[in-house]
Design a protein around this motif. Structure first.
Motif, PDB file in Angstrom:
ATOM      1  N   SER A  24       0.731  -1.116  -0.083  1.00 49.54           N
ATOM      2  CA  SER A  24      -0.154   0.151  -0.006  1.00 49.54           C
ATOM      3  C   SER A  24       0.823   1.188   0.211  1.00 49.54           C
ATOM      4  N   ARG A  25       0.517   2.203  -0.546  1.00 53.42           N
ATOM      5  CA  ARG A  25       0.778   3.792  -0.252  1.00 53.42           C
ATOM      6  C   ARG A  25      -0.271   4.709   0.067  1.00 53.42           C
ATOM      7  N   VAL A  26       0.191   5.918   0.567  1.00 55.81           N
ATOM      8  CA  VAL A  26      -0.750   6.454   0.972  1.00 55.81           C
ATOM      9  C   VAL A  26      -0.838   7.975   0.255  1.00 55.81           C
ATOM     10  N   VAL A  27      -2.005   8.388  -0.159  1.00 59.76           N
ATOM     11  CA  VAL A  27      -1.964   9.443  -0.922  1.00 59.76           C
ATOM     12  C   VAL A  27      -2.372  10.817  -0.247  1.00 59.76           C
ATOM     13  N   ASN A  28      -1.580  11.941  -0.213  1.00 56.57           N
ATOM     14  CA  ASN A  28      -1.794  13.424   0.393  1.00 56.57           C
ATOM     15  C   ASN A  28      -2.660  14.332  -0.438  1.00 56.57           C
ATOM     16  N   LEU A  29      -3.804  14.550   0.004  1.00 56.58           N
ATOM     17  CA  LEU A  29      -4.671  15.402  -0.564  1.00 56.58           C
ATOM     18  C   LEU A  29      -4.589  16.732  -0.130  1.00 56.58           C
ATOM     19  N   LYS A  30      -3.788  17.148   0.927  1.00 46.92           N
ATOM     20  CA  LYS A  30      -3.622  18.779   1.299  1.00 46.92           C
ATOM     21  C   LYS A  30      -3.442  19.601   0.140  1.00 46.92           C
ATOM     22  N   PRO A  31      -4.126  20.724   0.245  1.00 44.78           N
ATOM     23  CA  PRO A  31      -4.891  21.446   1.165  1.00 44.78           C
ATOM     24  C   PRO A  31      -6.280  20.869   1.480  1.00 44.78           C
ATOM     25  N   HIS A  32      -6.813  19.955   0.320  1.00 43.20           N
ATOM     26  CA  HIS A  32      -8.148  19.716   0.509  1.00 43.20           C
ATOM     27  C   HIS A  32      -8.320  18.338   1.217  1.00 43.20           C
ATOM     28  N   LYS A  33      -9.783  18.156   1.554  1.00 42.73           N
ATOM     29  CA  LYS A  33     -10.235  17.287   2.589  1.00 42.73           C
ATOM     30  C   LYS A  33     -10.261  15.810   2.027  1.00 42.73           C
ATOM     31  N   ASP A  34     -10.987  15.906   0.902  1.00 42.97           N
ATOM     32  CA  ASP A  34     -11.458  14.607   0.235  1.00 42.97           C
ATOM     33  C   ASP A  34     -11.211  14.658  -1.517  1.00 42.97           C
ATOM     34  N   PRO A  35     -11.173  13.549  -2.072  1.00 44.12           N
ATOM     35  CA  PRO A  35     -11.006  13.595  -3.578  1.00 44.12           C
ATOM     36  C   PRO A  35     -11.913  14.310  -4.419  1.00 44.12           C
ATOM     37  N   ASP A  36     -13.282  14.225  -3.765  1.00 47.57           N
ATOM     38  CA  ASP A  36     -14.358  15.039  -4.617  1.00 47.57           C
ATOM     39  C   ASP A  36     -13.999  16.585  -4.440  1.00 47.57           C
ATOM     40  N   GLU A  37     -13.673  16.939  -3.369  1.00 49.00           N
ATOM     41  CA  GLU A  37     -13.206  18.254  -3.262  1.00 49.00           C
ATOM     42  C   GLU A  37     -11.967  18.851  -3.948  1.00 49.00           C
ATOM     43  N   PHE A  38     -10.943  17.941  -3.868  1.00 47.11           N
ATOM     44  CA  PHE A  38      -9.791  17.941  -4.709  1.00 47.11           C
ATOM     45  C   PHE A  38      -9.897  18.141  -6.106  1.00 47.11           C
ATOM     46  N   ILE A  39     -10.671  17.165  -6.635  1.00 45.48           N
ATOM     47  CA  ILE A  39     -11.052  17.016  -8.085  1.00 45.48           C
ATOM     48  C   ILE A  39     -11.590  18.387  -8.672  1.00 45.48           C
ATOM     49  N   LYS A  40     -12.695  18.802  -7.784  1.00 47.22           N
ATOM     50  CA  LYS A  40     -13.414  19.894  -8.293  1.00 47.22           C
ATOM     51  C   LYS A  40     -12.449  21.079  -8.096  1.00 47.22           C
ATOM     52  N   ALA A  41     -11.403  21.025  -7.142  1.00 45.19           N
ATOM     53  CA  ALA A  41     -10.738  22.517  -6.854  1.00 45.19           C
ATOM     54  C   ALA A  41      -9.678  22.286  -8.139  1.00 45.19           C
ATOM     55  N   LEU A  42      -8.782  21.239  -8.456  1.00 46.39           N
ATOM     56  CA  LEU A  42      -7.649  21.215  -9.101  1.00 46.39           C
ATOM     57  C   LEU A  42      -7.627  20.432 -10.215  1.00 46.39           C
ATOM     58  N   GLY A  43      -8.764  19.540 -10.537  1.00 51.81           N
ATOM     59  CA  GLY A  43      -8.908  19.021 -11.749  1.00 51.81           C
ATOM     60  C   GLY A  43      -8.021  17.429 -11.529  1.00 51.81           C
ATOM     61  N   ALA A  44      -8.512  16.736 -12.913  1.00 50.41           N
ATOM     62  CA  ALA A  44      -8.203  15.375 -12.709  1.00 50.41           C
ATOM     63  C   ALA A  44      -6.562  15.228 -12.896  1.00 50.41           C
ATOM     64  N   GLU A  45      -5.812  15.937 -13.696  1.00 53.98           N
ATOM     65  CA  GLU A  45      -4.426  15.955 -13.946  1.00 53.98           C
ATOM     66  C   GLU A  45      -3.682  16.087 -12.810  1.00 53.98           C
ATOM     67  N   GLU A  46      -3.791  17.073 -11.799  1.00 55.88           N
ATOM     68  CA  GLU A  46      -3.469  17.422 -10.665  1.00 55.88           C
ATOM     69  C   GLU A  46      -3.720  16.005  -9.611  1.00 55.88           C
ATOM     70  N   PHE A  47      -4.978  15.492  -9.622  1.00 54.62           N
ATOM     71  CA  PHE A  47      -5.146  14.268  -8.737  1.00 54.62           C
ATOM     72  C   PHE A  47      -4.420  13.211  -9.244  1.00 54.62           C
ATOM     73  N   GLU A  48      -4.132  12.967 -10.374  1.00 56.50           N
ATOM     74  CA  GLU A  48      -3.108  12.039 -11.132  1.00 56.50           C
ATOM     75  C   GLU A  48      -1.828  12.001 -10.664  1.00 56.50           C
ATOM     76  N   LYS A  49      -1.570  13.238 -10.686  1.00 57.25           N
ATOM     77  CA  LYS A  49       0.056  13.662  -9.959  1.00 57.25           C
ATOM     78  C   LYS A  49       0.197  13.272  -8.525  1.00 57.25           C
ATOM     79  N   ARG A  50      -1.054  13.482  -7.710  1.00 57.13           N
ATOM     80  CA  ARG A  50      -0.940  12.986  -6.613  1.00 57.13           C
ATOM     81  C   ARG A  50      -0.797  11.666  -6.532  1.00 57.13           C
ATOM     82  N   LEU A  51      -1.577  11.047  -6.993  1.00 64.09           N
ATOM     83  CA  LEU A  51      -1.655   9.424  -6.996  1.00 64.09           C
ATOM     84  C   LEU A  51      -0.254   8.934  -7.305  1.00 64.09           C
ATOM     85  N   GLU A  52       0.538   9.487  -8.131  1.00 59.61           N
ATOM     86  CA  GLU A  52       1.581   9.328  -8.625  1.00 59.61           C
ATOM     87  C   GLU A  52       2.948   9.458  -7.534  1.00 59.61           C
ATOM     88  N   GLN A  53       2.567  10.432  -6.644  1.00 59.52           N
ATOM     89  CA  GLN A  53       3.478  10.817  -5.711  1.00 59.52           C
ATOM     90  C   GLN A  53       3.156  10.077  -4.153  1.00 59.52           C
TER      91      GLN A  53
END
Length: 598
Positions: A328-357
């Motif tokens: 397992s690996r752990v994804v850091n979403l800060k400064p956002h609380k959850d994936p729904d909020e993160f994707i709405k704010a920063l989009g799918a590309e930034e979310f993909e980067k967080r997954l890779e990191q």
């Protein structure tokens, strides 16, 4: 009518129990037996055993046990027929088209009816969302950014504000109150009778991996409590062994799954193209969830909320996944609380980067542990590295441990720690020994029930049955003294009769014997009869234990005959007197009762 014993046995024999169980549980071989963490209750110390020679499994913690059919039925929540078909398909055995009768048919029909009720309810909720009365719920979902395609894909719906709408609808389909009560869709009280459990809520149907509706989640649209309401556990719905969204995510082309917290997290990620997201159903991750994930992936990304509760959830999940053989690996979403909020704010590309990191889960634990100590003080640093050493000792692979030692030193070199220092600390701690893990006890049998204490006579009967199965060579000796009628517990006597018959047929086979038992409680009890334990080291101890068991079984058998003797039966009295004398003689000659467990 049921499938023939020959067909059932062919399917069982073509599905080696070690191979089948290994798909769900990580097993390690110890001698001739395999051990792992029980998938049927949470535990930290393996007590779940699989014995190839018997083709059976047994958990010494919770008592679950049986043959390969029982395992698949228990784990997948299948009926016997469904388990048989699953294993037949796995082994390439063609089943004849046949109908079940009796108890098996009744259970299968009840299960099918509950699945049909849930399917009808899901369709009803979906229809309500599109009516004028469902406008507010529909606007709530679209306001959360969900498209019509996504709403349709996940079958989202609405429960009307009237608390008997669904009940009236299903009653019109001629379902009984008893069946509706068992569906988990309704509450019952003396004043109101039966009424809808879900009303005036957005509805999330929950599906198993085979796309069958097994339960529901309902979300209030305002500030009502509880925010989320979930179906209770039923015959077809086990929260600890199902994951929301897995029916879709299991077909993903990605080589990992994303584990998050809630329905909306999963749905928003799927809509954004991350179709490998799943969520546990209002419960913390269990070993059952981990075993289920293991069937579909080798790696899981943990994507819990970024608050303290989310961190705690991730820390609980990491060792459970590791024990199941899932990295397992752990994804850091800060400064956002959850994936729904993160994707709405920063989009799918930034979310993909967080997954890779995503951070390695062991190093995540290390960094979270750092928060507990005053790292600006030498004493705090010392205690922190002691904690690191304890965590490193959990890693049995030396290369893996050394790699993590180097990673910790790299991150904390400014504190003056070196690879040599940390290795010495780990070695010193290993020499001292670490405290034994606190065993998580399984729940007692039944709600509020205390398990009945086993009597010495029952223990003796269990031991004898275990010995007969494990060492069939002792049958000729045992038969001189004990017959199936001497086993006074009805189930034990039934099993003894079957074993003695198998011996006469030349093939003592406990796994085949298990095919005769359908009731789950009977299956557990029969399994325990073949897994009774007593520590015996020397031939003298074996002979003493054997003679004690023989005499206790005969004594209890005589007591039972005496209890049921009819005072008018003179011949019966004579037989009792004769049996008592024979038992007394056997007691005097107990030294002659020799046995060899080889």
């Amino acid at each position: 009518m049921r499938y023939s014993d020959d067909i059932i046995e062919e399917v069982r024999m073509k599905n080696d129990i070690v191979d089948v169980v290994s798909q769900y549980v990580k097993l390690n071989k110890r001698g001739s037996t395999y051990f792992g963490l029980c998938p049927f209750h949470n535990e930290k110390t393996p007590s779940f055993s699989v014995t190839p020679a018997k083709q059976m499994y047994y958990c010494f913690g919770c008592g679950a046990g049986g043959n390969v059919f029982n395992f698949v039925m228990e784990y997948e929540n299948y009926t016997f027929g469904e388990a048989l078909k699953h294993l037949a398909d796995r082994a390439g055995v063609q089943l004849p088209k046949i109908e079940y009768s009796g108890e098996a048919k009744k259970k299968a029909e009840r299960r099918a009816a509950l699945l049909e009720i849930n399917k009808l309810a899901a369709g009803y909720f979906y229809y309500q969302l599109r009516r004028e009365s469902g406008r507010q719920a529909h606007e709530y979902l679209t306001g959360r950014g969900l498209s019509e395609e996504t709403i349709r894909k996940f079958g989202l719906g609405y429960s009307d504000k009237y608390s008997d709408d669904l009940y009236k609808y299903l009653k019109s389909k001629n379902y009984s109150d008893e069946l509706l009560r068992d569906s988990g869709l309704f509450n019952v009280d003396e004043r109101r009778g039966m009424y809808d459990k879900f009303w005036n809520r957005v509805i999330f149907p929950i599906m198993d991996v085979n796309n069958r509706v097994i339960g529901f989640g309902g979300r209030v649209m305002g500030d009502g409590k509880p925010k989320y309401l979930n179906s209770p556990e039923t015959t077809i719905f086990d929260k600890s062994r199902n994951l929301y969204g897995l029916n879709v995510a299991r077909t993903t082309r990605k080589n990992y799954l994303i584990l998050c917290e809630g329905y909306m997290d999963v749905i928003s990620m799927h809509q954004a193209g991350f179709t490998n997201a799943v969520a546990s159903l209002g419960t913390a991750l269990t070993s059952g969830h981990a075993s289920l994930l293991k069937r579909y992936t080798q790696e899981v990304l943990l994507l819990y909320d970024s608050d303290d509760a989310g961190v705690r959830a991730a820390l609980r999940a990491i060792p459970i996944l590791r024990e199941a053989g899932v990295s397992s690996r752990v994804v850091n979403l800060k400064p956002h609380k959850d994936p729904d909020e993160f994707i709405k704010a920063l989009g799918a590309e930034e979310f993909e980067k967080r997954l890779e990191q995503a951070m390695d889960s062991f190093m995540f634990r290390v960094h979270m542990a750092e928060r507990e100590f005053p790292m600006e003080e030498p004493q705090g640093q010392n205690r922190f590295f002691e904690r690191c050493a304890q965590m490193l000792l959990e890693l049995s692979d030396e290369l893996e441990r050394n790699l993590y030692i180097e990673a910790i030193v790299k991150d904390y070199r400014s504190s003056g720690i070196s690879v040599e220092n940390l290795k010495k600390r780990v070695g010193a701690l290993a020499m001292k020994g670490t405290p034994a893990e606190q065993r998580i006890q399984p729940k007692p049998v039944g709600a509020g029930q205390q398990k009945k204490k086993e009597s010495a006579a029952e223990k003796a009967q269990k031991l004898m049955l275990t010995w007969l199965v494990t060492y069939p060579g002792i049958f000729d000796t045992v038969e001189k003294y004990i017959q199936p009628s001497d086993f006074v517990v009805p189930l034990y006597r039934q099993v003894a009769e079957m074993l003695y018959q198998q011996h006469r047929d030349g093939d003592v086979n406990p796994a085949r014997l298990m095919n005769a038992f359908i009731d789950s409680e009977e299956q557990r009890e029969v399994s325990s009869l073949f897994n009774a334990t007593i520590h015996l080291e020397t031939p003298e101890e074996q002979n003493r234990a054997f003679s004690d068991a023989v005499i206790r079984i005969k004594d209890e058998s005589l007591k039972e005959r005496n209890r049921t003797w009819d005072p008018t039966d003179i011949q019966g009295l004579q037989e009792l007197v004769k049996a008592k004398k024979e038992l007394e003689e056997l007691g005097r000659k107990r030294q002659q009762l020799h046995i060899s467990f080889e």
